[in-house]
Design a protein around this motif. Structure first.
Motif, PDB file in Angstrom:
ATOM      1  N   PHE A   1     -23.970   7.989 -13.060  1.00 46.76           N
ATOM      2  CA  PHE A   1     -23.612   8.743 -11.865  1.00 46.76           C
ATOM      3  C   PHE A   1     -24.859   9.284 -11.167  1.00 46.76           C
ATOM      4  CE2 PHE A   1     -19.670   9.056 -14.376  1.00 46.76           C
ATOM      5  CZ  PHE A   1     -18.783   8.565 -13.444  1.00 46.76           C
ATOM      6  N   ALA A   2     -25.864   9.691 -11.945  1.00 49.93           N
ATOM      7  CA  ALA A   2     -27.118  10.140 -11.363  1.00 49.93           C
ATOM      8  C   ALA A   2     -27.812   8.990 -10.638  1.00 49.93           C
ATOM      9  CB  ALA A   2     -28.034  10.716 -12.446  1.00 49.93           C
ATOM     10  N   THR A   3     -27.747   7.805 -11.236  1.00 49.80           N
ATOM     11  CA  THR A   3     -28.336   6.623 -10.602  1.00 49.80           C
ATOM     12  C   THR A   3     -27.646   6.323  -9.278  1.00 49.80           C
ATOM     13  OG1 THR A   3     -28.913   5.679 -12.755  1.00 49.80           O
ATOM     14  CG2 THR A   3     -28.798   4.158 -10.890  1.00 49.80           C
ATOM     15  N   PHE A   4     -26.324   6.439  -9.263  1.00 54.62           N
ATOM     16  CA  PHE A   4     -25.581   6.198  -8.022  1.00 54.62           C
ATOM     17  C   PHE A   4     -25.948   7.247  -6.971  1.00 54.62           C
ATOM     18  CE2 PHE A   4     -21.713   6.702  -5.387  1.00 54.62           C
ATOM     19  CZ  PHE A   4     -21.702   5.442  -4.817  1.00 54.62           C
TER      20      PHE A   4
ATOM     21  N   LEU B   1     -21.615  15.006  -0.151  1.00 55.67           N
ATOM     22  CA  LEU B   1     -20.399  15.452  -0.841  1.00 55.67           C
ATOM     23  C   LEU B   1     -20.355  14.940  -2.284  1.00 55.67           C
ATOM     24  CD1 LEU B   1     -17.728  14.964   1.996  1.00 55.67           C
ATOM     25  CD2 LEU B   1     -18.839  17.089   1.271  1.00 55.67           C
ATOM     26  N   PHE B   2     -20.690  13.670  -2.472  1.00 53.04           N
ATOM     27  CA  PHE B   2     -20.635  13.102  -3.814  1.00 53.04           C
ATOM     28  C   PHE B   2     -21.682  13.746  -4.717  1.00 53.04           C
ATOM     29  CE2 PHE B   2     -21.529  10.133  -7.214  1.00 53.04           C
ATOM     30  CZ  PHE B   2     -20.270   9.675  -7.577  1.00 53.04           C
ATOM     31  N   THR B   3     -22.897  13.955  -4.183  1.00 51.88           N
ATOM     32  CA  THR B   3     -23.960  14.580  -4.980  1.00 51.88           C
ATOM     33  C   THR B   3     -23.578  16.002  -5.360  1.00 51.88           C
ATOM     34  OG1 THR B   3     -25.647  13.211  -3.908  1.00 51.88           O
ATOM     35  CG2 THR B   3     -26.396  15.212  -5.009  1.00 51.88           C
ATOM     36  N   SER B   4     -22.961  16.734  -4.444  1.00 45.13           N
ATOM     37  CA  SER B   4     -22.521  18.103  -4.742  1.00 45.13           C
ATOM     38  C   SER B   4     -21.480  18.094  -5.866  1.00 45.13           C
ATOM     39  CB  SER B   4     -21.934  18.756  -3.492  1.00 45.13           C
ATOM     40  OG  SER B   4     -22.889  18.822  -2.457  1.00 45.13           O
ATOM     41  N   ALA B   5     -20.536  17.151  -5.769  1.00 40.11           N
ATOM     42  CA  ALA B   5     -19.511  17.049  -6.813  1.00 40.11           C
ATOM     43  C   ALA B   5     -20.136  16.650  -8.154  1.00 40.11           C
ATOM     44  CB  ALA B   5     -18.454  16.031  -6.397  1.00 40.11           C
ATOM     45  N   PHE B   6     -21.112  15.742  -8.108  1.00 37.10           N
ATOM     46  CA  PHE B   6     -21.777  15.299  -9.338  1.00 37.10           C
ATOM     47  C   PHE B   6     -22.530  16.452 -10.002  1.00 37.10           C
ATOM     48  CE2 PHE B   6     -26.000  14.084 -10.956  1.00 37.10           C
ATOM     49  CZ  PHE B   6     -25.624  13.414 -12.121  1.00 37.10           C
ATOM     50  N   VAL B   7     -23.293  17.215  -9.206  1.00 34.56           N
ATOM     51  CA  VAL B   7     -24.050  18.344  -9.754  1.00 34.56           C
ATOM     52  C   VAL B   7     -23.091  19.347 -10.397  1.00 34.56           C
ATOM     53  CG1 VAL B   7     -25.539  20.299  -9.171  1.00 34.56           C
ATOM     54  CG2 VAL B   7     -25.985  18.055  -8.177  1.00 34.56           C
ATOM     55  N   GLY B   8     -21.943  19.581  -9.758  1.00 36.54           N
ATOM     56  CA  GLY B   8     -20.964  20.490 -10.340  1.00 36.54           C
ATOM     57  C   GLY B   8     -20.360  19.948 -11.625  1.00 36.54           C
ATOM     58  N   PHE B   9     -20.067  18.651 -11.650  1.00 33.51           N
ATOM     59  CA  PHE B   9     -19.463  18.045 -12.828  1.00 33.51           C
ATOM     60  C   PHE B   9     -20.427  18.017 -14.015  1.00 33.51           C
ATOM     61  CE2 PHE B   9     -18.361  14.161 -15.294  1.00 33.51           C
ATOM     62  CZ  PHE B   9     -17.114  14.562 -15.726  1.00 33.51           C
TER      63      PHE B   9
END
Length: 598
Positions: free
Chosen positions: A464-467, A306-314
């Motif tokens: 955020f990518a690192t996380f 979920l977090f990765t999906s949100a990050f890619v969108g952001f």
């Protein structure tokens, strides 16, 4: 959790479950038990006062699923005895080789003559992934919490993995034009629908054969002599999936060394960190006697997705124009930290969706939607849960006869396959949506330079990518033992071995091969594409279609829907064959000799 704690917890679960099963309105005044309840080889009698349940002339045997502190299946028989108007319960283990108690009711012949027994046969097993919560409805009937919603959730977690992060690179092999997303998303969604259909088809075949594995289905529907084909395909696919996981962990370790400012020397070596992770983390996890300890990692995995999906969108410029990866005037803040192979690339080439390179995307989609190994497990989990519900209801309705018991079994099987198809529909609908969203957002960010694992495109300076890399690494570590054990099980099956010593040797050899291969192959996208095109296509499209054709071919008369489904399965066999041969070849050419597909 220590072994003592696990044993104590198991005993408490068994005691609580039996209390729920035995306590009925107007029939139970008191119930006492002890921790010895969970011990096999014990006969424990607990007075429960006067019972309103009528005795039966013949023993009624019913199946209950109850968690046990022991890790194997055993059987407990619960006898309800009526002697001179008094009722009590005797619990007795049916484990082979376990002696009877001195207080056994059968030892007293005079009492046995007046003994009217109702028997409940309870298979004990390790705790299921979800425990049904027994409740009492307004009308007094027994109800339980459905496992369908949680099973949908588990199916999503089981299927979504590294494959979804490779989809943008599959499209990048065909085109770097954003317009290519329209046919690409359509293709991936269509393949997702076919994958969902064949997952459901496996469930229907399990329903018919009651098999526990895909290999068992093949043995019962086709032949034992060719079942090794399914086992070998499963072995190779699981090995390929384990390899892609290992490569991804190497990528994460490499990015962290760069972030730490280590640019040279042995500590910057990718091979070193892969070896350390394999020895200190992966190998011990794969040798766990039970993977129940990894359950908390499932929550981490869902959060990671979920977090990765949100990050890619952001970070997608199409969603967030202020993205640091935007190619707009002035450029994004992080573009200068990217290499030329990481930089976004758009509108420079288009090969067309009919180009052979599009088979790469198809192969990656097969991997992204592959969770078919778990179809038998999902079905049997739902079936066992429904058995608990049905037998709990039967325990409430006193005096049920054998005919009603047989009807209960039929109802349980019918409800189990209905629930399985609900899980399949709900789970794959969500999986198709997640894959389509990540394919779209990832490609709109990096276009033709989308890498084999999308997170590798992002700057090492992006916190955020690192996380995301960190939590996805934890997700991969948590999922690795499940895939690895599937591979190891197939090796053990082919070797016809089952001892622990051989298992440890196989683990060591396989782990060494994985580490060695990950040192030589650093492109996880190539592994995912080839593995999906060859082994994934066979497991997702060819095997279930052949099994259905074999099953329905034995019927003397076919319905119209069965005839249409047979035509669909013939198409899947042909489609899967093309994907195996052409898709596998194109994946290798694109990975090793990309200029040949230019």
């Amino acid at each position: 959790m220590t072994a003592d704690n696990a044993s104590t917890a198991g005993k408490l679960l068994l005691a609580i479950s039996l209390i729920c099963l035995l306590q009925q309105p107007d029939s139970v005044n008191a119930f006492t038990t002890s921790s010895a309840t969970a011990q096999v080889g014990r006969h424990i009698k607990s007075p429960i006062g006067s019972s309103s349940l009528p005795s039966a002339s013949a023993s009624a045997r019913q199946s209950f699923v109850t968690p046990s502190a022991v890790g194997h299946r055993s059987l407990i028989t619960v006898h309800k005895a009526s002697v001179a108007g008094n009722s009590d319960w005797a619990w007795e283990s049916d484990d082979a080789g376990i002696g009877s108690s001195a207080k056994s009711a059968a030892a007293d012949q005079s009492r046995n003559n007046a003994y009217n027994a109702q028997s409940i046969r309870i298979p004990q097993q390790s705790p299921p992934s979800e425990t049904a919560v027994h409740q009492r409805s307004a009308d007094g009937t027994a109800t339980t919490k459905s496992l369908v919603p949680s099973s949908i959730f588990n199916l999503i977690k089981a299927v979504i993995g590294c494959g979804v992060l490779a989809l943008p690179s599959g499209l990048a092999a065909v085109s770097d034009s954003p317009m290519a997303l329209i046919p690409a998303v359509t293709l991936v969604s269509a393949l997702g629908v076919l994958s969902g259909y064949t997952f459901g088809l496996y469930g229907r075949l399990v329903h018919q054969t009651q098999a526990k594995t895909l290999g068992e289905i093949w043995e019962r529907q086709k032949s034992k002599s060719t079942a090794w084909v399914v086992s070998l395909s499963s072995l190779l696919f699981c090995f390929g999936a384990s390899l892609s996981y290992t490569i991804m962990l190497g990528d994460v370790a490499e990015s962290f060394t760069q972030l730490a400012g280590v640019s040279g020397g042995i500590f910057a070596s990718r091979s070193l960190w892969v070896s350390i992770l394999a020895v200190t983390t992966l190998r011990p996890l794969c040798n766990l006697s039970s993977l129940a300890a990894l359950a908390p990692m499932s929550l981490v995995g869902v959060f990671a997705i979920l977090f990765t999906s949100a990050f890619v969108g952001f970070r997608c410029p199409a969603i967030n124009p202020a993205s640091p990866y935007s190619l707009a005037a002035g450029g994004g803040a992080l573009l200068s930290s990217l290499t030329s192979s990481q930089m976004p690339l758009f509108n420079t080439f288009t090969k067309g969706i009919l180009h052979p390179a599009s088979l790469i995307l198809g192969g990656m989609a097969a991997t992204a939607f592959l969770g078919h190994f778990s179809a038998p497990d999902f079905y049997h989990t739902l079936k066992e849960d429904n058995e608990k519900k049905q037998h709990a209801a039967a325990a409430v309705a006193a005096g049920s006869d054998e005919s009603s018991a047989a009807s209960t079994v039929d109802d349980t099987k019918s409800k189990s396959i209905a629930d399985f198809l609900k899980v399949t529909t709900g789970g794959f609908s969500a999986i198709i949506g997640i894959n389509a969203v990540l394919l779209t957002l990832g490609f709109l960010t990096f276009g033709g330079n989308s890498m084999g694992i999308l997170l590798n495109n992002y700057s090492s300076l992006d916190p955020f990518a690192t996380f995301c890399r960190l939590i996805m690494a934890v997700n991969v570590i948590g999922g690795f033992p499940f895939v690895f054990r599937g591979c190891r099980s197939e090796v053990m099956s082919l070797l016809k071995k089952s001892d622990v010593k051989t298992e440890r040797k196989v683990t060591n050899v396989m782990m060494s091969l994985l580490v060695g291969c990950s040192m030589l192959m650093k492109n996880a996208g190539l592994v995912i594409g080839f593995n999906g095109a060859v082994m994934g296509s066979a497991i997702v499209y060819i095997f279930p279609a052949l099994l259905f054709l074999s099953q329905t071919g034995k019927l003397s008369q076919l319905t119209r829907s069965q005839k249409m489904e047979r035509w669909l399965c013939r198409f899947l066999v042909a489609f899967g064959g093309v994907a195996v041969v052409a898709g596998g070849a194109v994946s290798i050419i694109n990975g090793l000799f990309p200029h040949l597909l230019a």
